[in-house]
Design an enzyme around this catalytic site. Sequence first.
Site, PDB file in Angstrom:
ATOM      1  N   GLY B  11      40.987 -24.581  31.951  1.00  0.00           N
ATOM      2  CA  GLY B  11      41.818 -25.058  31.070  1.00  0.00           C
ATOM      3  C   GLY B  11      41.890 -26.747  30.888  1.00  0.00           C
ATOM      4  N   GLY B  13      43.583 -27.880  27.880  1.00  0.00           N
ATOM      5  CA  GLY B  13      45.409 -29.392  27.810  1.00  0.00           C
ATOM      6  C   GLY B  13      44.999 -29.520  28.541  1.00  0.00           C
ATOM      7  N   PHE B  14      46.915 -30.463  28.189  1.00  0.00           N
ATOM      8  CA  PHE B  14      46.845 -31.952  28.849  1.00  0.00           C
ATOM      9  C   PHE B  14      46.576 -31.317  30.119  1.00  0.00           C
ATOM     10  CE2 PHE B  14      49.176 -31.972  24.105  1.00  0.00           C
ATOM     11  CZ  PHE B  14      48.899 -33.102  24.446  1.00  0.00           C
ATOM     12  N   GLY B  15      46.938 -30.499  31.330  1.00  0.00           N
ATOM     13  CA  GLY B  15      47.288 -30.677  32.102  1.00  0.00           C
ATOM     14  C   GLY B  15      45.824 -30.718  33.157  1.00  0.00           C
ATOM     15  N   GLU B 171      59.612 -27.574  12.835  1.00  0.00           N
ATOM     16  CA  GLU B 171      58.343 -28.178  12.127  1.00  0.00           C
ATOM     17  C   GLU B 171      57.761 -27.166  10.670  1.00  0.00           C
ATOM     18  OE1 GLU B 171      56.175 -30.254  15.550  1.00  0.00           O
ATOM     19  OE2 GLU B 171      55.624 -28.920  14.919  1.00  0.00           O
ATOM     20  N   ASP B 300      51.896 -25.011  32.049  1.00  0.00           N
ATOM     21  CA  ASP B 300      53.045 -23.826  30.710  1.00  0.00           C
ATOM     22  C   ASP B 300      52.174 -22.543  31.767  1.00  0.00           C
ATOM     23  OD1 ASP B 300      53.522 -25.954  29.137  1.00  0.00           O
ATOM     24  OD2 ASP B 300      52.968 -24.308  27.447  1.00  0.00           O
TER      25      ASP B 300
END
Lengths: 448, 448
Positions: B11, B13-15, B171, B300
């Site tokens: 992954g 993503g941020f992690g 948003e 997450d």
Amino acid sequence: MADRATVVIIGGGFGGLWAAKALANKPVDVMLIDRKNHHVFQPLLYQVATAVLSPGEVASPIRRILHNAKNIEVILGEADAFELEKNTVLLEDGSAVPFDYLIIAAGARHAYFGNDEWETWAPGLKTLEDAVEIRRRIFLAFELAERKAALTGSHDPLNFVVVGGGPTGVELAGAIADIARQALKNDFKVIDTTKARVMLFEGSDRVLGTYDRDLSQSAKDQLEDLGVEVNLNSFVTEIEPGRVRAGDKWIECEVVLWATGVAASPLGARLGVETDNAGRVRVAPDLSIPGHPNVFVIGDMAYLLQEHGEPIPGVSPAAMQMGTAAARSILADLKGKPRKKFAYIDRGSMATIGRSKAIAQVFGMKFRGLIAWFLWLFLHVMFLIGFRNRLFVLMGWFWAYLTRERSARLITGDAEELRNAVVFMEGEGSGTFVGDASAVPRSKERSG
Amino acid sequence: MADRATVVIIGGGFGGLWAAKALANKPVDVMLIDRKNHHVFQPLLYQVATAVLSPGEVASPIRRILHNAKNIEVILGEADAFELEKNTVLLEDGSAVPFDYLIIAAGARHAYFGNDEWETWAPGLKTLEDAVEIRRRIFLAFELAERKAALTGSHDPLNFVVVGGGPTGVELAGAIADIARQALKNDFKVIDTTKARVMLFEGSDRVLGTYDRDLSQSAKDQLEDLGVEVNLNSFVTEIEPGRVRAGDKWIECEVVLWATGVAASPLGARLGVETDNAGRVRVAPDLSIPGHPNVFVIGDMAYLLQEHGEPIPGVSPAAMQMGTAAARSILADLKGKPRKKFAYIDRGSMATIGRSKAIAQVFGMKFRGLIAWFLWLFLHVMFLIGFRNRLFVLMGWFWAYLTRERSARLITGDAEELRNAVVFMEGEGSGTFVGDASAVPRSKERSG
């Protein structure tokens, strides 16, 4: 609408848009119909395909461009058929749209010379969807080679084939060479991207055949400087998944791009008037069709000989000029004045080849290399109509020029695509690169 | 690789990306595997869905971000299964990837509470493809209303439903209201876009429930200022083409967006360890999984209670901190030092609502309205990592702020989609909006 003439324009490309601009806030009611909600600035589409610009930077909503024209409605729709006796256009759902005047400017696509099945393996570059798909294929090829090399220790040769040495073919080949040799070389740790081969095949004896011979030669030299292998007098005669045939040789390649042949929109053939073998409609000197002086066909769909005997070329300046001319003929009619014959004014042309490489033939002068490239850059930026912001595009380019960065290199699509791509690269399947937007099936089939 | 430990990260993503950054140029060999070639800056994804930014402006190639890390390979691939006893990950094509350490950071998607078929009608916002699809639906709804009104003289009410009052729902609802009331109002000649209704449904008694009550109230007030109808204590219990049910009422709507529920990546369940009902893996205080101290689950996908008894929230700062912590534990192991317990540091949070509207709770202080919005803007721009250029994004926003322009409002997709959309709007079909990228069939099926 009672006593005002209604003008229906089909197509929001250069021809249709310029016709609309010429009719803006004039005493007519205009409806512009396009299949997309956006006008695409075609000359920069290859920059999307090669990850310098984002789709939003070369396209703009048509209704936004025309929002100050109070007499113009813009409608999302696809013209499907004509009932010229009733002065009516039928849309794809059968809706009937009546008109007093009709301007048809539905453009052209690439022709596969009777081999339409090649489109799956060798997409052309006409729409934003095409550009995103081509971008996906180019960058996916590098990713899959890296993956294979990392997992197995080797990968297949990274070959790119571009079919056609016109402006689009030259732009794509030059850009892919630059991607392989500059933009990506430090980002891939396992493969050596600079070893990728970019092969351009052109059936005639030179690239950019509409320019003078010495400029064609310069373009070839500039392409070869970038590392492109230019094959002249070379026709691609077969295309299969993963390979193409040129002459008697099969060439393995990950990506094939199609940049030759022109087929006018099939709408032309549905008018019931004479068309040429590319499907273009033979129009009268005022751009109207025989027997229907209120129906104009313009842009890439129109076939009209110039005084010196050559047909008007399928280029955007010609489409714009025709759009303006058709609009003026309508306004002349309404004032009871005579129409003028259309005469195409060729202000010259230029083709870009790669970073600081181009040729130009303008104002009776010839330019090549860096000067031609700056000319090209300047004119294209100045010309961008109502887009996000000319300044941003210019700055983005300047940035890309300085850094050789291609920041928009996104591979979008879902995991299934990846799965199939991987299977394909490993020789177990044949269905990889079927990702053109036009291949998305009807939703009914999908849900059914 | 002989005597260096191999770390596999799943992954980007941020992690995963923060784990990779913490391992960059350290004495380990790292392979980062992601299904996409790009990292998405999730907090700005809604700006793509609502046409302020282009996909390329909120995403960046993962290998580009990490290109200075000589010890990190980035591979396009999808982890499919684990053989933890053999310290091996299996990819989607069966390729086996061995590791000494494994960091799993595959994120989460929206959960439909057992009604996965709703996804077709009510897409969530997690990927670039989602964002482009949501953008398509929003702007297509206006286009189809305009078309119907122009051709038939009337159109159905333009209703937008957003399910869920968390940050994404707020948003999206705020942005759609702004689109209808500001960005589009002068571009549509037939319909009055300002009459579009935007309805937000939230099951609890307030929006943005992780903030203090007074800020939730402020957010609701700000949403209502923008023209959003905020329905609290209101669950959407059924979704069908063209309508949703909330309580005992059916509400007709052109577009439904799903912004509630969290389901961790199904990879967690394939580890054979305990997961919670959202599929999150219960991890040890050092973020490793029971019985496998060399396997970490972060972001997450991880479930871990903080000292005060609440689980660590599924927000990007937590994912980043966990990525860094997992990497540090690996480096500590290699030096023979003890691992540290992970402790989440909450530096506050902020949520944007619309143009110059936001709330923020940072440094123990509360902000709302314009000041909160500037804070949000400033932090998000500063935070954009290695993207095209922070400056361009900032300028693009400033431009959008001044002009209220949404220049990226492209409806992409092919003519068949339009045809079906039209049929749908006219009540003759039910298959319209099946346009999520994940619905693109396998290429084999397509070619077969």
